[in-house]
Write a protein that holds these residues in place. Structure first.
Motif, mmCIF file in Angstrom:
data_model
loop_
_atom_site.group_PDB
_atom_site.id
_atom_site.type_symbol
_atom_site.label_atom_id
_atom_site.label_comp_id
_atom_site.label_asym_id
_atom_site.label_seq_id
_atom_site.Cartn_x
_atom_site.Cartn_y
_atom_site.Cartn_z
ATOM 1 N N CYS A 151 6.305 -2.583 -5.787
ATOM 2 C CA CYS A 151 5.173 -2.439 -6.703
ATOM 3 C C CYS A 151 5.417 -1.288 -7.668
ATOM 4 O O CYS A 151 5.248 -1.426 -8.886
ATOM 5 C CB CYS A 151 3.887 -2.205 -5.892
ATOM 6 N N GLN A 152 5.821 -0.143 -7.133
ATOM 7 C CA GLN A 152 6.068 1.027 -7.972
ATOM 8 C C GLN A 152 7.250 0.795 -8.907
ATOM 9 O O GLN A 152 7.235 1.249 -10.055
ATOM 10 C CB GLN A 152 6.327 2.257 -7.086
ATOM 11 N N ALA A 153 8.278 0.089 -8.429
ATOM 12 C CA ALA A 153 9.472 -0.139 -9.249
ATOM 13 C C ALA A 153 9.141 -0.938 -10.503
ATOM 14 O O ALA A 153 9.594 -0.605 -11.608
ATOM 15 C CB ALA A 153 10.538 -0.860 -8.428
ATOM 16 N N ILE A 154 8.355 -2.009 -10.344
ATOM 17 C CA ILE A 154 8.011 -2.834 -11.508
ATOM 18 C C ILE A 154 7.191 -2.035 -12.510
ATOM 19 O O ILE A 154 7.450 -2.069 -13.723
ATOM 20 C CB ILE A 154 7.244 -4.096 -11.064
ATOM 21 N N VAL A 155 6.203 -1.287 -12.004
ATOM 22 C CA VAL A 155 5.345 -0.502 -12.903
ATOM 23 C C VAL A 155 6.153 0.582 -13.612
ATOM 24 O O VAL A 155 6.055 0.760 -14.834
ATOM 25 C CB VAL A 155 4.173 0.118 -12.118
ATOM 26 N N VAL A 156 6.978 1.307 -12.855
ATOM 27 C CA VAL A 156 7.775 2.383 -13.449
ATOM 28 C C VAL A 156 8.807 1.809 -14.419
ATOM 29 O O VAL A 156 9.060 2.380 -15.488
ATOM 30 C CB VAL A 156 8.456 3.224 -12.348
ATOM 31 N N GLY A 157 9.408 0.675 -14.067
ATOM 32 C CA GLY A 157 10.361 0.038 -14.975
ATOM 33 C C GLY A 157 9.707 -0.346 -16.288
ATOM 34 O O GLY A 157 10.277 -0.136 -17.374
ATOM 35 N N PRO A 266 0.275 -7.040 -8.574
ATOM 36 C CA PRO A 266 -0.874 -7.084 -7.655
ATOM 37 C C PRO A 266 -0.539 -7.675 -6.292
ATOM 38 O O PRO A 266 -1.182 -7.331 -5.289
ATOM 39 C CB PRO A 266 -1.889 -7.963 -8.410
ATOM 40 N N VAL A 267 0.469 -8.543 -6.224
ATOM 41 C CA VAL A 267 0.867 -9.119 -4.929
ATOM 42 C C VAL A 267 1.422 -8.038 -4.015
ATOM 43 O O VAL A 267 0.982 -7.871 -2.861
ATOM 44 C CB VAL A 267 1.922 -10.235 -5.130
ATOM 45 N N TRP A 268 2.404 -7.273 -4.525
ATOM 46 C CA TRP A 268 2.980 -6.201 -3.715
ATOM 47 C C TRP A 268 1.951 -5.104 -3.433
ATOM 48 O O TRP A 268 1.950 -4.516 -2.348
ATOM 49 C CB TRP A 268 4.198 -5.603 -4.419
ATOM 50 N N HIS A 279 -1.131 2.650 2.643
ATOM 51 C CA HIS A 279 -2.397 2.494 1.914
ATOM 52 C C HIS A 279 -2.710 3.729 1.069
ATOM 53 O O HIS A 279 -3.029 3.622 -0.124
ATOM 54 C CB HIS A 279 -3.537 2.234 2.906
ATOM 55 N N LYS A 280 -2.599 4.899 1.668
ATOM 56 C CA LYS A 280 -2.930 6.134 0.952
ATOM 57 C C LYS A 280 -1.925 6.414 -0.164
ATOM 58 O O LYS A 280 -2.300 6.790 -1.276
ATOM 59 C CB LYS A 280 -2.977 7.309 1.927
ATOM 60 N N VAL A 281 -0.632 6.208 0.122
ATOM 61 C CA VAL A 281 0.408 6.494 -0.875
ATOM 62 C C VAL A 281 0.256 5.576 -2.089
ATOM 63 O O VAL A 281 0.511 5.985 -3.220
ATOM 64 C CB VAL A 281 1.810 6.311 -0.259
ATOM 65 N N LEU A 282 -0.185 4.335 -1.853
ATOM 66 C CA LEU A 282 -0.353 3.383 -2.954
ATOM 67 C C LEU A 282 -1.317 3.920 -4.003
ATOM 68 O O LEU A 282 -1.135 3.698 -5.205
ATOM 69 C CB LEU A 282 -0.856 2.047 -2.407
ATOM 70 N N PHE A 283 -2.348 4.631 -3.556
ATOM 71 C CA PHE A 283 -3.370 5.104 -4.489
ATOM 72 C C PHE A 283 -3.159 6.545 -4.926
ATOM 73 O O PHE A 283 -3.735 6.977 -5.923
ATOM 74 C CB PHE A 283 -4.759 4.962 -3.848
ATOM 75 N N THR A 284 -2.341 7.301 -4.193
ATOM 76 C CA THR A 284 -2.159 8.719 -4.540
ATOM 77 C C THR A 284 -0.741 9.054 -4.997
ATOM 78 O O THR A 284 -0.505 10.159 -5.471
ATOM 79 C CB THR A 284 -2.508 9.612 -3.328
#
Length: 478
Positions: A151-157, A266-268, A279-284
Motif C-alpha cells: 500500500c505504501q509503495a504504490i502511494v509513495v511511487g 484501498p485493497v492493501w 493497523h496503527k502503522v497504516l494510519f500513523t
C-alpha cells in the motif's frame, strides 16, 4: 525468595552490554548482579506489585562486527552492481531525453529505507522479543506487513513521480504530459514490484536469522540494501525505457497501469487495517515515509544537476548513499530494539539520555551506551569504500581517474556523511521514543533519506572541489 519470585519466562534478547537487575520485593530494593549463560527476561510478581526486569547478556563485540561486516560487504557489492547499471543506463535515450528520471532514482531507491528497512527493523524487534516463535503470530505479522508495504509503495511511487514532474517543471517552466505519464507508470510499477520481492526476502532473512541465533538487527537492513538498489534501478530503467519507446503509440497502456495501481491501494490498505500488528502503522506511518520521499527527491534534483556536469558522479552516488544508509540503519535498528526491550514509547530509560554532543554519541563509556557500535560502524567506512572503489576501478567503470587526491577527498566526504548520520540517529531515535513515537516505524526513513541527500550533496561538492584544484577528468565540465 522462592515464594516471592512468581513466574519466570525466558526469551532471546540481544545487546552489547549487560544491565544490572533491580527488583522490588516487599518495598525493599534489591540489586542482583547476575551472571547468566543465556539472555533472560525475569518477570517478578507479588500481590499488586509487578516489575519487569530485563537481564541482557553481552553480545560479543567480535560477533557483532562479523555479523555486521559480512552483510555490509554483500550490500556494498550490490550497490557497486547498481552503480555499474546506472553508469550504463545514463546514456540510454530515456535518461538523455527525460532527465526527470534522475529525480526518481534516489526517491525510489530510498524505498528500501522507507519501506524494506523499516519492515526489517520492525520484524527484527518482534524476532528479538520472541513474537515470531508462534506460527499463528508469525503468519499474522507477515500478512499484515506485506499488505502495508505494498500500500505504501504504490502511494509513495505515485507521489515520487508527481514530485519528479514538479521539480522538473520548475527550471523549464513546462510539463510534457507524455513524459509525466511515463514517469508515473514507471514509478508505480517499480515501487510495487521491488517492494513485494524485497519484502519477501526480508521476511526470509529475519526468520533464518532467528533460526540460527543471529541478531537480525545486524544483518537484515544491509541485506535489504544489497538487493534493493540493483533490483529497483534495473526495474526502473527497463520500464521507463520500454514506456519511452511506446509512449507515442500506446499511451493508453501507461494510463491504464497508473489507474490499476491506484485502485489496488484501498485493497492493501483494508488488509493492513484488519491486522492488529499493522493497523496503527497504516494510519500513523505516512508522515516519515512521505517526508523521506520528498527529501530524497531533492537529492535527486541535485543528482540531475551534478550528473549533467560531472559524469563520474553517477557511479559513486549509489555507493556513498548506500553505505551511509546501511550503517545508520543498523545503528537505529539496534537502539530501537533495546528501547522496546526495556520500556514503552514515551518513557525514556534513565541510562539512555539524548545526546547533546557528538562526543557523547561516539565516546560515551557507559555500559549501556551504543558508542562502541558507532565506533565500529565508523571503522567500516574506509575499508568498505576502498574495496568498493577498487571493484569499480577493476571493472573500468565510470568516468573518473582513481588518483590519491581523488580518494582522499572522496573518503573524507564519505566519513563526514556517516559521522553526521550516526550522530543524528542517536539523537533522533531517542527523541522519537521520548515523545511517544515508535522509531521502528519512523527513524530509518528519515535517516536513509538524509543519507541520500547528504551523500549526493557531499559528492557533488567533492567533485567540484577536485575540479577547482585541477584534479579533473577529460569529460568533467563539458
Amino acid at each position: 525468595m522462592g515464594e516471592n519470585t512468581g513466574t519466570l519466562r525466558q526469551r532471546q534478547l540481544y545487546n552489547e552490554k549487560p544491565i544490572k537487575a533491580k527488583r522490588m520485593v516487599d518495598s525493599v530494593e534489591i540489586d542482583d548482579d547476575l551472571s547468566l549463560s543465556s539472555d533472560t527476561c525475569v518477570l517478578l510478581n507479588q500481590g499488586e506489585t509487578k516489575t519487569e526486569t530485563v537481564i541482557i547478556s553481552r553480545e560479543p563485540l567480535w560477533a557483532t562486527a562479523i555479523q555486521m561486516f559480512i552483510p555490509f560487504l554483500l550490500a556494498g557489492f550490490g550497490m557497486v552492481a547498481a552503480s555499474l547499471v546506472l553508469d550504463k543506463v545514463q546514456h540510454w535515450p530515456v535518461y538523455q531525453n527525460v532527465t526527470e528520471v534522475y529525480i526518481l532514482v534516489p526517491a525510489l531507491l530510498g524505498l528500501k529505507g522507507n519501506l524494506e528497512m523499516t519492515l526489517a527493523s520492525r520484524l527484527s524487534t518482534h524476532a528479538n522479543l520472541g513474537d515470531l516463535d508462534s506460527r499463528k503470530q508469525k503468519l499474522s505479522l507477515i500478512t499484515g506487513n506485506i499488505a502495508l508495504i505494498l500500500c505504501q509503495a504504490i502511494v509513495v511511487g505515485f507521489l515520487a513521480s508527481i514530485a519528479a514532474v514538479v521539480l522538473g517543471w520548475i527550471p523549464r517552466g513546462e510539463i510534457n504530459i507524455k513524459h509525466a505519464l511515463l514517469l508515473c507508470a514507471s514509478s508505480i510499477v517499480t515501487a510495487f514490484g521491488a517492494s513485494f520481492i524485497l519484502g519477501l526476502v526480508m521476511i526470509g532473512v529475519i526468520i533464518m536469522s532467528r533460526y540460527f541465533s543471529i541478531n537480525p538487527d545486524n544483518v537484515a537492513t544491509p541485506i535489504a540494501a544489497s538487493l534493493g538498489d540493483l533490483t529497483t534501478l534495473a526495474c526502473l530503467s527497463w520500464l521507463s525505457s520500454m514506456f519511452y519507446y511506446i509512449m507515442d503509440t500506446h499511451l493508453y497502456l501507461t494510463s491504464s497501469l497508473i489507474v490499476f495501481g491506484l485502485l489496488l491501494v484501498p485493497v492493501w490498505a483494508w488488509i493492513a487495517s484488519q491486522n492488529e500488528h499493522t493497523h496503527k502503522v497504516l494510519f500513523t506511518g505516512w508522515s516519515p515515509v512521505i517526508t523521506a520521499m520528498i527529501i530524497s527527491s531533492v537529492g535527486g534534483l541535485i543528482l540531475d544537476f551534478t550528473v549533467s556536469t560531472f559524469k563520474g558522479v553517477a557511479v559513486f552516488q549509489l555507493v556513498i548513499n548506500g553505505v551511509g544508509g546501511n550503517l545508520v540503519a543498523v545503528q537505529a535498528s539496534r537502539i530501537s530494539t533495546e528501547l522496546h526491550r526495556i520500556g514503552t514509547p514515551g518513557h525514556l530509560p534513565q541510562h539512555m539520555q539524548i545526546c547533546i554532543s557528538p562526543c557523547s554519541a561516539f565516546c560515551d563509556k557507559k555500559e549501556t551506551s551504543h558508542a562502541e557500535t558507532a565506533q565500529m560502524l565508523m571503522l567500516m567506512v574506509i575499508p568498505g569504500h576502498l574495496i568498493f572503489s577498487y571493484a569499480i576501478s577493476y571493472l573500468q567503470a565510470g568516468h573518473t581517474s582513481f588518483t590519491i587526491i581523488f580518494m582522499v577527498v572522496y573518503l573524507s566526504a564519505a566519513l563526514l556523511q556517516v559521522f553526521l548520520l550516526l550522530y543524528i540517529a542517536q539523537v533522533m531515535t531517542l527523541s522519537m521514543w521520548k515523545h511517544g513515537v515508535d522509531p521502528d516505524n519512523s527513524a530509518i526513513p528519515y535517516l536513509t533519506a538524509l543519507g541520500d541527500l547528504l551523500g549526493t550533496l557531499l559528492l557533488g561538492i567533492a567533485f567540484q572541489f577536485l575540479y577547482l584544484i585541477g584534479d579533473r577528468d577529460s569529460d568533467v565540465g563539458d
